[in-house]
Write a protein that holds these residues in place. Sequence first.
Motif, PDB file in Angstrom:
ATOM      1  N   ALA A 175     -46.524   0.775  40.416  1.00 11.11           N
ATOM      2  CA  ALA A 175     -45.336   1.111  40.238  1.00 11.11           C
ATOM      3  C   ALA A 175     -45.147   1.192  42.471  1.00 11.11           C
ATOM      4  O   ALA A 175     -44.445   1.336  42.991  1.00 11.11           O
ATOM      5  N   LEU A 176     -45.930   2.286  42.318  1.00  8.55           N
ATOM      6  CA  LEU A 176     -47.004   3.058  44.245  1.00  8.55           C
ATOM      7  C   LEU A 176     -47.088   1.585  44.812  1.00  8.55           C
ATOM      8  O   LEU A 176     -46.517   1.388  45.848  1.00  8.55           O
ATOM      9  N   ALA A 177     -48.024   0.610  44.239  1.00  7.92           N
ATOM     10  CA  ALA A 177     -48.409  -0.505  44.868  1.00  7.92           C
ATOM     11  C   ALA A 177     -47.286  -1.461  45.026  1.00  7.92           C
ATOM     12  O   ALA A 177     -47.286  -2.304  45.683  1.00  7.92           O
ATOM     13  N   THR A 178     -46.305  -1.540  44.075  1.00  9.47           N
ATOM     14  CA  THR A 178     -44.876  -2.846  44.256  1.00  9.47           C
ATOM     15  C   THR A 178     -44.558  -1.418  44.997  1.00  9.47           C
ATOM     16  O   THR A 178     -43.988  -2.480  46.488  1.00  9.47           O
ATOM     17  N   TRP A 179     -44.276  -0.879  45.036  1.00 10.71           N
ATOM     18  CA  TRP A 179     -43.180  -0.002  46.315  1.00 10.71           C
ATOM     19  C   TRP A 179     -43.503  -0.268  47.751  1.00 10.71           C
ATOM     20  O   TRP A 179     -43.272  -0.113  48.975  1.00 10.71           O
ATOM     21  N   THR A 180     -45.170   0.043  48.182  1.00  8.08           N
ATOM     22  CA  THR A 180     -46.229  -0.564  49.318  1.00  8.08           C
ATOM     23  C   THR A 180     -45.858  -1.367  49.651  1.00  8.08           C
ATOM     24  O   THR A 180     -45.383  -1.864  50.733  1.00  8.08           O
ATOM     25  N   ILE A 181     -45.236  -2.213  48.695  1.00  6.46           N
ATOM     26  CA  ILE A 181     -45.539  -3.937  49.476  1.00  6.46           C
ATOM     27  C   ILE A 181     -44.172  -4.727  49.611  1.00  6.46           C
ATOM     28  O   ILE A 181     -43.476  -4.943  51.379  1.00  6.46           O
ATOM     29  N   GLN A 182     -43.110  -3.894  48.942  1.00  2.00           N
ATOM     30  CA  GLN A 182     -42.055  -3.855  49.956  1.00  2.00           C
ATOM     31  C   GLN A 182     -41.043  -2.954  50.831  1.00  2.00           C
ATOM     32  O   GLN A 182     -40.435  -3.957  51.417  1.00  2.00           O
ATOM     33  N   GLY A 183     -42.170  -2.063  50.770  1.00  2.00           N
ATOM     34  CA  GLY A 183     -41.766  -0.980  51.927  1.00  2.00           C
ATOM     35  C   GLY A 183     -42.672  -1.455  52.822  1.00  2.00           C
ATOM     36  O   GLY A 183     -42.028  -1.844  54.373  1.00  2.00           O
ATOM     37  N   CYS A 184     -43.501  -2.472  53.693  1.00  2.00           N
ATOM     38  CA  CYS A 184     -44.083  -2.884  54.480  1.00  2.00           C
ATOM     39  C   CYS A 184     -43.229  -4.203  54.984  1.00  2.00           C
ATOM     40  O   CYS A 184     -42.797  -4.575  56.110  1.00  2.00           O
ATOM     41  N   ALA A 185     -42.305  -4.826  53.763  1.00  2.00           N
ATOM     42  CA  ALA A 185     -41.342  -6.152  54.170  1.00  2.00           C
ATOM     43  C   ALA A 185     -40.149  -5.646  54.745  1.00  2.00           C
ATOM     44  O   ALA A 185     -39.656  -6.506  55.480  1.00  2.00           O
ATOM     45  N   ASN A 186     -39.475  -4.235  54.072  1.00  2.00           N
ATOM     46  CA  ASN A 186     -38.800  -3.848  54.598  1.00  2.00           C
ATOM     47  C   ASN A 186     -38.657  -3.504  56.328  1.00  2.00           C
ATOM     48  O   ASN A 186     -38.051  -3.643  57.122  1.00  2.00           O
ATOM     49  N   SER A 187     -40.097  -2.813  56.608  1.00  2.00           N
ATOM     50  CA  SER A 187     -40.783  -2.720  58.208  1.00  2.00           C
ATOM     51  C   SER A 187     -40.355  -3.757  58.560  1.00  2.00           C
ATOM     52  O   SER A 187     -40.073  -4.156  59.807  1.00  2.00           O
ATOM     53  N   LEU A 188     -40.791  -5.086  58.095  1.00  2.00           N
ATOM     54  CA  LEU A 188     -41.449  -6.784  59.164  1.00  2.00           C
ATOM     55  C   LEU A 188     -39.743  -6.897  58.930  1.00  2.00           C
ATOM     56  O   LEU A 188     -39.610  -7.466  59.886  1.00  2.00           O
TER      57      LEU A 188
END
Length: 750
Positions: A726-739
């Motif tokens: 779950a944490l790895a999933t949201w790390t990628i999503q958070g990176c996408a959000n910032s991008l």
Amino acid sequence: KLNGEPRSYTRFNLTENMEGDNSQVEMKLSSDMDEEVGGNGVGDHLNHNSERSPYVARKPGRTPKNICFMAATTLLIFIIGYLIGYLVHRKKDLAPSCAASKLDFNDDVPEAFHETRAAPLMDWDKVEKLLAQQLSVSNFDSTFREFASNSHQAGSPGDDALANKVLKRFKEYGIQTWTDEHFIKIQQAPASGFNKVVFKGREERPQGFLSYSATGSRTGAVLYAHYGQESDFRMLQGKSINVNGRVILVRAGKISFAEKVYNAAKLNASAVLIYPDPDDYPIGENTQIYGHVHLGSGDPYTPGFPSFNHTQFPPVQSSGLPSILAQTITANMATNIMRQLGGETLPPEWGGVTKLGNETDLVTVEVNNVLTERKINNIFGVIKGYVDSDRYVILGAQRDSWGPGFARSTVGTSVLVELARSISEMVKHEGFRLRRSIVFASWSAGEYGSVGATEWLEGYLSSLSMKAFSYINLDGVVTGRDSFKVAASPLMYSLIEGALKEAFVLYVNLSSRLEELQMDDAAYPFLAFSGIPSVSFRFTSNSDYKYFGTLLDTEDKLNSATSSQTPQFAMAAAQFAGHIALRLVHDHLLRLDLQKYNSIIRSQVAEINRRVKTVQRYQPQLLPKALSVQWLISASGSYSRASRALAKDSENSDLEDIEMCRLINDRIMAVERNLLSPYVSPKDSPFRHILMGSGPHTLNALSTHLEALRLSNPEADADLFRNQFALATWTIQGCANSLAGDIWALDNEI
């Protein structure tokens, strides 16, 4: 105390844009022209005369004088209109356009500079030529002589003397300098005693040592484990050989000393002996080797924070410090042990001659290393940019070494100094203006695990994460002459490939030159700890340079490896590093390819999906069908869409809009940083990058954990896996959000 091969060139192409800027240009021209007409125009002059004329109400007759006056007026108006049209048309032709953001390098632009609102931008081909003109073989010959030293261990007088030389050079070049002081803890060989290895009554006292080993004395049965890789230990376990309490004998090479010790410690070995096998290291049977066994970087006694003053922190140790003894021995010492071993014969793939060792082959290992505190200094110089001076690329080189360290530190330091001189000369005398800044860094304590560089990162992490957009490592850049290898962040792959083609005319597939960035590389903490895109490279031979970690790393040995062309290869290394650095500070938009991570993320997500389905099929009690990988797949898709969207924004941007370029560059810079997991502590898991880092938070670790679940490994934990997932999933999503940038542009599919 410190006192303060043929080259091809390209041109920058600006193509015409039919919208946007032109309307603004036309408006400005109209305003300017109105001002001119208003001040001295014929119309005003005529109106002025008509107001004063007593004949203003009269109907003019068609006299020759009036006809001539009207003809002259008509001709003058025509000329003014023609000039206005000419100027507007010319302005349109010269107006910079959004299409320039595509960075097309096919057409020539005759002007030497393209003016921006803040600083003149020199054509890229001229920048390359100027750098090539500044670098010379003769300069490297003299710089080698100046910075060569037989004794310059970290924090020693020799190290300080070299630091002063670097500082003096930077000041001579007229660049701003500063120093960074740290108090670090390192292990040294015992000053009054010795380390020893006793096997069947024969005592050996090796001079080499491994810093950060546990200390004390251990006795155990010798067990040969090849290179000490995880696969080697699995082979031993497959033969039902017990590793518990054994003294592991391994060859140097393949992986770092720290990884060998870590792998042995996981299986409860009591000690590790490491030797240079003559088949791998033909350096002499009695050559001593040196190194460290901290599975990490930086001062292990201040994990996650800087070593400014140890007295301010409670006693704490890095989780990467080994709990078992570790010692290097010579090839001759290892031969004396191996010829007397019993037990099973080595597997054929290991050689098949020597025995593995049995329970009666006892050896005693005693390590008496001394933990000492040293003051070290990092030396810095900066050439400031003219647009975004608070954004910078860092070029760094290790200054210390176990011995002469010619390939390890002298060449890198020389390349650093020569690049500082060359670029400063380009700025002072050739009219070159950097858009962003370049920082030159000379690190100390590199031999102990990039201590100087890591402590600086830890001390200024919050500032660096928003300002430093790339690190170029100059350590060990010349070790041979037959090939070129590079390890880097995927964001820099396109930039590297372009540099190889433009600087060296190397049109080889980059994948044939890529290698994995190792933990003991100084570029690794910049990438995996700080989230700064980094690159490390080297000219090398088909076989690796054998003299790192020995006292034989001399100029003669390196000249032997390069066929006496060390200065030539050093100059080529400077050209490559300089090309990358100057490209990053020259272009309006950072040349970092965000879409390179797409394939990496997709590949790892696909592997995790496959393994989840396998576990659900064979171990349904561990991972129920309700667990879906769709969230992770969606996050991967979000990153892909966000990276494509930013690439499109870049193509459609106005390169003359400084604020817009800065905003886009900030979004680009944030990618690497946002791939650092925010859910783990820098103290416990410093290399937080989920793709390039190390630890249970990485995508690779998720795949490994799934394999352990499939095999019903007792150490596997399904609940822990789901949490990490779950944490790895949201790390990628958070990176996408910032991008994605603005909050209203976010992808909310999850």
